[in-house]
Enzyme design. Structure first.
Site, PDB file in Angstrom:
ATOM      1  N   ILE A   1       0.866  -1.176   0.000  1.00  0.00           N
ATOM      2  CA  ILE A   1       0.000   0.000   0.000  1.00  0.00           C
ATOM      3  C   ILE A   1       0.906   1.231   0.000  1.00  0.00           C
ATOM      4  CG2 ILE A   1      -1.796   1.267   1.230  1.00  0.00           C
ATOM      5  CD1 ILE A   1      -2.688  -1.423   0.037  1.00  0.00           C
TER       6      ILE A   1
ATOM      7  N   ASP B   1      -6.412  10.804  14.446  1.00  0.00           N
ATOM      8  CA  ASP B   1      -7.665  10.260  15.001  1.00  0.00           C
ATOM      9  C   ASP B   1      -8.866  10.861  14.279  1.00  0.00           C
ATOM     10  OD1 ASP B   1      -9.576   9.086  16.576  1.00  0.00           O
ATOM     11  OD2 ASP B   1      -9.239  10.384  18.303  1.00  0.00           O
TER      12      ASP B   1
ATOM     13  N   GLU C   1     -18.356   8.524  15.736  1.00  0.00           N
ATOM     14  CA  GLU C   1     -17.653   7.641  16.679  1.00  0.00           C
ATOM     15  C   GLU C   1     -17.261   8.401  17.930  1.00  0.00           C
ATOM     16  OE1 GLU C   1     -13.923   5.720  18.391  1.00  0.00           O
ATOM     17  OE2 GLU C   1     -14.329   7.767  17.705  1.00  0.00           O
TER      18      GLU C   1
ATOM     19  N   ASP D   1      -8.074   2.334  13.912  1.00  0.00           N
ATOM     20  CA  ASP D   1      -8.322   3.601  14.597  1.00  0.00           C
ATOM     21  C   ASP D   1      -7.009   4.096  15.189  1.00  0.00           C
ATOM     22  OD1 ASP D   1      -9.367   5.763  15.939  1.00  0.00           O
ATOM     23  OD2 ASP D   1     -10.836   4.635  17.095  1.00  0.00           O
TER      24      ASP D   1
END
Length: 445
Positions: A49, A142, A176, A205
């Site tokens: 990636i 985050d 969230e 996360d």
């Protein structure tokens, strides 16, 4: 990641604003027990990636925040703009996307669900990340980090034309930071029959913390081992994740019996001296000093951690979806899985693949899948040799690239070459002290 459970929480009133049929019928999965057996089908090697691509997504999310009041929080314009950006990328890549609306705190929220065509609709592997930030900043670690890595992995699935045995579904969750509102809404509105089809959920996360640790969820042994084995191959030690227990979007899935797992690089907890010794960084300092702060910006990312975790996400998705990686009928895959040792600072070595049964020339987009295990990939020069000896450079050496392994798919314009014949992968290690071998490689016509 949402604040800990002692923080103030609002009670959501989640109300559907779109028909759920498209989401629920888009191929939900067949539930396996938490200790499900490891996949038995031969899994294709996941592609690398590209870190540059993941960081480009972070740049876009940062720009979106800057243009929308400095954040991407639930109910704010920056969040919807973030959803629109991700959705456009997925739509262009051939995904079936669905926006699932809900209401929390008097504001409309959105989950974005993306289904990759194919795979067993009774066995669905999901991977997701929350896309919202807190209101105090752009939320680049985050959780721009997890969102960007999941997006780029989904795009890699499309680029590879990957055909897993399981159905793949990706998700970006809203709200969230207000208490897992979006993921709870999704799970709570999924009929039990569709929940039973979920083979697993992978959560990402905060995976680029500036003073990073390498933490693996221990909720499901198969998923846990998949991640641990990957990092062991990089000689990166891991620890079990404890700081975020129950505080991210895997929790609603776990609560209804879905096998879950994921990665995390730390938030407000302090890195110990022992952790600094094995991972580097600064002891006595938080893993992320900008957690839930305005300084959670593009400069708040550790590139090495982001790169490793993005690659680990792809590895887990490829491995756990048990795909063969073979192309549709009418195409051809020719491979060599015999190990070939690469001498340290020595002569080039080759591995051959015999291509037969083709007509005419090779394609203008010949896919070359490479899996080379090496302790310093910057030392390596990699070429594809056509049957007539013409060399196509796949990878140059780079003294600054200290990462392990070359696991990637390259595209070569080989339309001037006759397809049938002996093709070779040539690899040379041009510097001393590091070793490795060609694990496998393949040509996809």
């Amino acid at each position: 990641m949402r604040p800990n459970r002692f923080s103030l929480r609002r009670s959501p009133t989640a109300v559907a604003a779109v028909a759920l049929a498209a989401v629920l019928a888009a191929g939900a999965p067949a539930a396996q027990a938490a200790g499900a057996a490891a996949p038995t089908a031969a899994a294709a090697a996941a592609p690398d990636i590209p870190l540059a691509n993941v960081k480009a997504h972070l740049t876009q999310l940062s720009t979106i925040a800057a243009n929308n009041g400095g954040n991407r929080a639930h109910g704010r314009p920056g969040y919807k703009a973030s959803v629109d950006y991700v959705k456009a990328k997925l739509d262009a890549a051939g995904y079936t996307t669905t926006l699932q609306q809900f209401t929390s705190g008097g504001a409309t929220g959105y989950n974005l669900i993306a289904d990759w065509p194919g795979g067993d609709p009774n066995k669905v592997l999901m991977a997701g990340a929350h896309l919202d930030s807190v209101s105090s900043g752009a939320g680049i670690n985050d959780n721009g980090s997890g969102s960007a890595a999941v997006l780029e992995t989904a795009l890699a699935v499309s680029r590879a034309g990957y055909q897993p045995d399981k159905h793949l579904r990706f998700a970006w969750w809203g709200a969230e930071e207000l208490g897992l509102i979006g993921s709870k809404y999704y799970v709570n509105n999924l009929p039990s029959a569709d929940r039973s089809k979920l083979a697993g959920y992978l959560n990402f996360d905060m995976i680029g913390s500036p003073n990073p640790g390498y933490f693996v969820y221990d909720d499901d042994p198969v998923i846990e081992k998949t991640f641990k084995d990957y990092f062991a191959g990089l000689n990166v030690p891991t620890e079990i994740e404890t700081e975020g227990d129950g505080r991210s979007d895997h929790a609603p899935f776990k609560n209804v019996g879905v096998p879950v797992g994921g990665l995390f690089t730390g938030a407000g907890y302090t890195k110990s001296a022992a952790q600094a010794q094995k991972w580097g960084g600064t002891a006595g300092q938080a893993f992320d000093r900008c957690y839930h702060s305005s300084c959670d910006s593009l400069s708040n990312i550790n590139d090495t951690a982001l790169d490793r975790n993005s690659d680990a996400a792809a590895h887990a998705i490829w491995t756990l979806s048990s795909g063969t990686g073979e192309p549709p009928t009418g195409e051809g895959v020719f491979s060599n899985t015999t190990d070939v040792a690469i001498p340290d600072a020595g002569a080039a070595v080759t591995s051959s693949v015999a291509v037969t049964g083709r007509t005419g020339n090779a394609p203008a987009a010949l896919q070359v899948g490479v899996d080379i295990k090496h302790t310093y990939r910057g030392d390596l020069v990699v070429d594809l040799l056509a049957p007539d000896g013409t060399a196509y450079r796949l990878k140059n050496s780079s003294s600054g690239d200290s990462a392990d392994n070359v696991i990637a798919t390259y595209t070569v314009n080989a339309s001037s070459e006759v397809a049938n014949g002996s093709w070779k992968l040539r690899v040379q290690d041009i510097a001393r002290q590091d070793t490795g071998y060609i694990d496998s490689w393949k040509l996809t016509f």
